[in-house]
Design a protein around this motif. Structure first.
Motif, short mmCIF file in Angstrom:
data_model
loop_
_atom_site.label_atom_id
_atom_site.label_comp_id
_atom_site.label_asym_id
_atom_site.label_seq_id
_atom_site.Cartn_x
_atom_site.Cartn_y
_atom_site.Cartn_z
N HIS A 444 60.58 71.66 32.36
CA HIS A 444 60.70 70.71 31.24
C HIS A 444 62.17 70.67 30.80
O HIS A 444 62.88 71.67 30.91
N TYR A 445 62.60 69.53 30.31
CA TYR A 445 63.96 69.44 29.79
C TYR A 445 63.99 68.56 28.55
O TYR A 445 63.15 67.69 28.36
N TYR A 446 64.98 68.84 27.71
CA TYR A 446 65.15 68.13 26.44
C TYR A 446 65.61 66.70 26.73
O TYR A 446 66.42 66.48 27.63
N GLU A 447 65.11 65.74 25.96
CA GLU A 447 65.35 64.33 26.26
C GLU A 447 66.40 63.66 25.39
O GLU A 447 66.63 62.46 25.52
N GLU A 448 67.05 64.40 24.48
CA GLU A 448 67.91 63.71 23.52
C GLU A 448 69.30 64.34 23.37
O GLU A 448 69.88 64.30 22.29
N GLY A 449 69.85 64.91 24.43
CA GLY A 449 71.17 65.51 24.33
C GLY A 449 72.08 65.05 25.45
O GLY A 449 71.66 64.95 26.60
N SER A 450 73.34 64.76 25.13
CA SER A 450 74.29 64.39 26.17
C SER A 450 75.71 64.63 25.71
O SER A 450 76.00 64.69 24.52
N CYS A 451 76.61 64.75 26.68
CA CYS A 451 78.04 64.86 26.43
C CYS A 451 78.63 63.45 26.36
O CYS A 451 78.37 62.63 27.24
N ALA A 452 79.40 63.18 25.32
CA ALA A 452 79.96 61.83 25.14
C ALA A 452 80.85 61.42 26.30
O ALA A 452 80.94 60.24 26.64
N VAL A 453 81.52 62.39 26.93
CA VAL A 453 82.42 62.07 28.04
C VAL A 453 81.63 61.78 29.30
O VAL A 453 81.80 60.74 29.95
N HIS A 454 80.73 62.68 29.67
CA HIS A 454 79.99 62.49 30.92
C HIS A 454 79.05 61.30 30.84
O HIS A 454 78.66 60.75 31.87
N HIS A 455 78.70 60.88 29.63
CA HIS A 455 77.88 59.69 29.45
C HIS A 455 78.58 58.45 30.02
O HIS A 455 77.92 57.48 30.40
N MET A 456 79.91 58.50 30.10
CA MET A 456 80.67 57.36 30.62
C MET A 456 80.41 57.09 32.10
O MET A 456 80.66 56.01 32.60
N PHE A 457 79.90 58.10 32.83
CA PHE A 457 79.71 57.95 34.27
C PHE A 457 78.32 57.38 34.55
O PHE A 457 77.51 57.99 35.26
N GLY A 458 78.03 56.22 34.01
CA GLY A 458 76.72 55.60 34.16
C GLY A 458 76.68 54.60 35.30
O GLY A 458 77.49 54.62 36.22
N ALA A 459 75.69 53.70 35.23
CA ALA A 459 75.44 52.78 36.33
C ALA A 459 76.64 51.87 36.62
O ALA A 459 76.97 51.63 37.78
N GLN A 460 77.30 51.36 35.56
CA GLN A 460 78.42 50.44 35.77
C GLN A 460 79.54 51.11 36.56
O GLN A 460 80.05 50.56 37.54
N VAL A 461 79.92 52.30 36.13
CA VAL A 461 81.00 53.00 36.80
C VAL A 461 80.58 53.40 38.21
O VAL A 461 81.35 53.29 39.17
N THR A 462 79.33 53.86 38.36
CA THR A 462 78.86 54.30 39.67
C THR A 462 78.90 53.18 40.69
O THR A 462 79.30 53.38 41.85
N GLU A 463 78.49 51.97 40.28
CA GLU A 463 78.52 50.85 41.22
C GLU A 463 79.95 50.52 41.63
O GLU A 463 80.21 50.18 42.79
N ARG A 464 80.89 50.63 40.70
CA ARG A 464 82.29 50.39 41.05
C ARG A 464 82.81 51.48 41.98
O ARG A 464 83.59 51.21 42.90
#
Length: 687
Positions: A444-464
């Motif tokens: 099980h893992y928590y569903e509501e925590g993230s790093c503001a910096v690593h959040h930038m590496f999402g779908a848009q950046v990955t496709e580029r």
């Protein structure tokens, strides 16, 4: 003109699988175009190639049939050599570093252009004849398709190609797949010529060449001012002050620290795991105080571990009077995380909480009071979870607070459950694919925590990244979103990627560079940095040190910064929040959006740049050092790590918070969960 595909039912299924999620009309158009091209298919026999070594286009099925019909490995190898002789040589003007394929043992070049009908015309060459034969397979099969059709060919269809065992050794398999990825990248560029890459920094033995303003900002401070270095070394030595800093510091700070470290040995830059250990070593070597350049939970951990080691008299200082927060650590302080752990405790079955090291002592202490807890890092989380499943029957594992890391962990274990048992055992000897599959529902893992910096590496950046640099070395921190994580895992499968901690990323780059230095040919490694940009200082120091030691001026490394258009920058240049005020992260730090176009970042930070880490200024370090041992030391009270008055289970909160850390240290030493933790897990399940 021939096509790549034959409309067999199996291959039709693979095409439809690759097109899943695309609009129905688009799929129909692709099928119609490919069907029309099939009518012009011509089969090239082995005998024809032997008699007239002219490379002709063919379908993948045709090439596969030829190779299978050739017989055993020796015959298939002979046929590949015939393909190689038929492949036109690239002129010297095209056998350039820009056209090189990374990840191949031999030198390979792949070029692509559009013909008058808008179809891809591939060229390829290699200094190895057998590799030229593999390149010829690629050229025969993919030339004549449109760029879009090249991208829609399933990778698994090309991977087999009838080559068989004995021809595609593991290294040749990776090399061939890297050629395929290089062809895909070139096809994407042809499909969208306006889609550019990201800013990058080229590192050679004696020079840094940045491209793009963000890269220029990173490079600006890598050769620090000598006067600043001298002043820092002088005061650190006088005050016997050690310095532990995280990789994510501002380049200006890291540049000075790296230069000063050559003259004052008690400076250490690393990921968060070993910062406290380094502080203990400094105390044992005679340092009277330790400056911590990081976020607040790091200074808290340093203070607590020094106390546990008996160095209560060694002072610890942060680099700001204000809180140096962390969005991820603060997610674990929220009520939602308390509820998450309370629900875990209510299960009434054996359960262990694996908490990320990047949390406060308070989080660790209070969590351990609810569910038996062990800390982890991004480099040991997989082993920690697998060991828990192996060592404690029917245990439930509760990971937190980083949601992306939790998802990525579940994804990795799901992939592990589909591998052969011998590959699973290589990662953890107590597991099989079946045991991992059986354990996965208990993760099980928590569903509501993230790093503001690593959040930038999402779908848009990955496709580029995929479009412009999919054939590069791809690195991803375990905290990045699933899209970037999956892309790095794909690259890892062909020897071109790594997922893990900042130290894992640095080690991976050093390992690939070492491989290049063993080859007596010019090399240029391109690396996509899938974590905070502060890593660049450590990478530059490592790379230049290796290049200089090897005496190589013909090898360099390009580091690509995959920045996001929605990046943020610190400052107050016109807010976009309610009432015109700048939006704020948890902890109160004001942010303003990055530029809408271009790189999406500024010289002040943003993109893959943590605004909290950048609160650690060089001037603050100099001021703290100068005040130690003077009447001005009283002004440093606000710079001390946060102290806690609470007691948990009859112990101080700091002592209680250290216990999960000590469990992790015991695990790292013995490769087993400590007996005390296992006993705690079983005892609480019986209450």
């Amino acid at each position: 003109m021939t096509s790549l595909l034959c409309w067999s039912p199996a291959f039709l299924g693979s095409v439809l699988k690759a097109a899943r999620g695309q609009p129905a009309a688009k799929v129909i158009r692709v099928r119609t175009r490919l069907s029309a091209k099939l009518q012009r298919c011509c089969v090239v026999s082995t005998k024809a190639i032997a008699e007239a070594p002219v490379l002709q286009q063919a379908t993948l099925q045709d090439v596969s049939s030829e190779l299978r019909a050739a017989g055993g490995a020796r015959e298939r190898t002979r046929l590949l050599l015939q393909y190689a002789r038929a492949l036109p040589r690239l002129p010297a003007s095209e056998r350039t570093m820009a056209n090189r394929v990374m990840g191949c043992t031999s030198q390979v070049w792949v070029t692509a252009e559009l013909d008058g009908r808008g179809c891809v015309r591939l060229g390829a060459d290699s200094d190895s004849e057998l590799t030229r034969g593999l390149a010829a397979v690629l050229v025969r099969c993919l030339s004549g398709l449109t760029p879009e059709e090249v991208l829609q060919v399933p990778l698994e269809a090309l991977e087999g190609a009838g080559l068989g065992e004995g021809v595609l050794t593991p290294s040749r398999t990776n090399g061939f797949l890297n050629m395929v990825e290089a062809a895909r990248v070139r096809a994407r560029r042809l499909a969208d010529p306006a889609a550019g890459g990201f800013p990058l920094l080229r590192i050679s033995a004696d020079a840094l060449v940045p491209q793009g303003s963000f890269a220029e900002a990173q490079a600006a401070f890598l050769e620090p001012d000598a006067a600043r270095v001298n002043a820092l070394v002088k005061v650190l030595a006088e005050k016997k002050l050690g310095v532990v800093a995280h990789f994510y510091m501002d380049p200006e700070v890291q540049g000075v620290l790296a230069a000063a470290a050559g003259r004052w040995p008690h400076i250490h830059v690393s990921d968060s795991l070993v910062m406290a250990d380094a502080a203990v070593c400094m105390a044992e070597a005679g340092c009277k105080a330790v400056a911590v350049l990081g976020v607040d939970f790091m200074s808290e951990n340093v203070r607590a571990i020094l106390d546990e080691a008996g160095h209560t008299d060694v002072q610890v200082y942060r680099m700001a009077a204000d809180d140096i927060g962390c969005t991820l650590a603060e997610a674990a302080e929220a009520q939602g995380y308390t509820d998450y752990l309370a629900a875990a405790a209510a299960e009434g079955t054996p359960g262990v909480h694996v908490v990320y090291i990047n949390t406060s002592l308070r989080t660790k202490a209070l969590a351990h009071a609810v569910v038996p807890t062990i800390t982890c890092t991004s480099s040991n989380v997989v082993q920690t979870v697998l060991q828990a499943f192996a060592q404690v029957p029917d245990v439930r594992v509760y990971y937190g607070p980083d949601t992306y890391m939790g998802r990525n962990l579940a994804t990795m274990l799901g992939a592990l459950a589909r591998l052969p048992d011998e590959e699973v055992a290589a990662l953890h000897p107590a597991h099989t694919a079946a045991s991992v599959a059986a354990a996965l529902p208990r993760l099980h893992y928590y569903e509501e925590g993230s790093c503001a910096v690593h959040h930038m590496f999402g779908a848009q950046v990955t496709e580029r990244v995929r479009a412009a640099h999919g054939d590069a070395l791809l690195t991803a921190h375990f905290e990045v979103p699933g899209e970037m994580f999956a892309l790095a895992l794909e690259a890892k499968a062909r020897g071109m990627g790594v997922v893990g901690s900042t130290q894992n990323i640095l080690d991976f780059i050093a390992g690939k560079l070492n491989e290049a230095l063993q080859r007596p040919i010019p090399e240029r490694l391109q690396v996509v940095l899938g974590t905070e940009s502060g890593m660049i200082t450590a990478i530059v120091r490592k790379v230049q040190g290796m290049l200089r030691a090897a005496g190589r001026s013909d090898v360099d490394v390009e580091v690509v910064f995959p920045v996001a258009s929605e990046a943020v920058t610190v400052g107050g240049r016109g807010g976009s929040g309610a009432g015109g005020e700048a939006p704020r992260l948890p902890g109160g730090l004001a942010l303003t959006p990055g530029p809408a176009g271009g790189e999406g970042c500024s010289a002040e930070g943003g993109c893959a740049s943590c605004p909290f880490m950048k609160m650690n200024k060089l001037a603050a370090l100099q001021t703290v050092a100068e005040r130690i041992g003077t009447p001005g030391e009283a002004l440093l009270e606000a710079y001390r790590p946060r102290t806690y008055c609470e007691r948990v289970g009859g112990r101080s909160l700091a002592a209680a918070g250290c216990e999960p850390i000590l469990h992790m240290r015991a695990f790292q030493q013995h490769k087993r969960l400590p007996d005390a933790l296992v006993a705690d897990v079983l005892a609480r399940a019986q209450r």
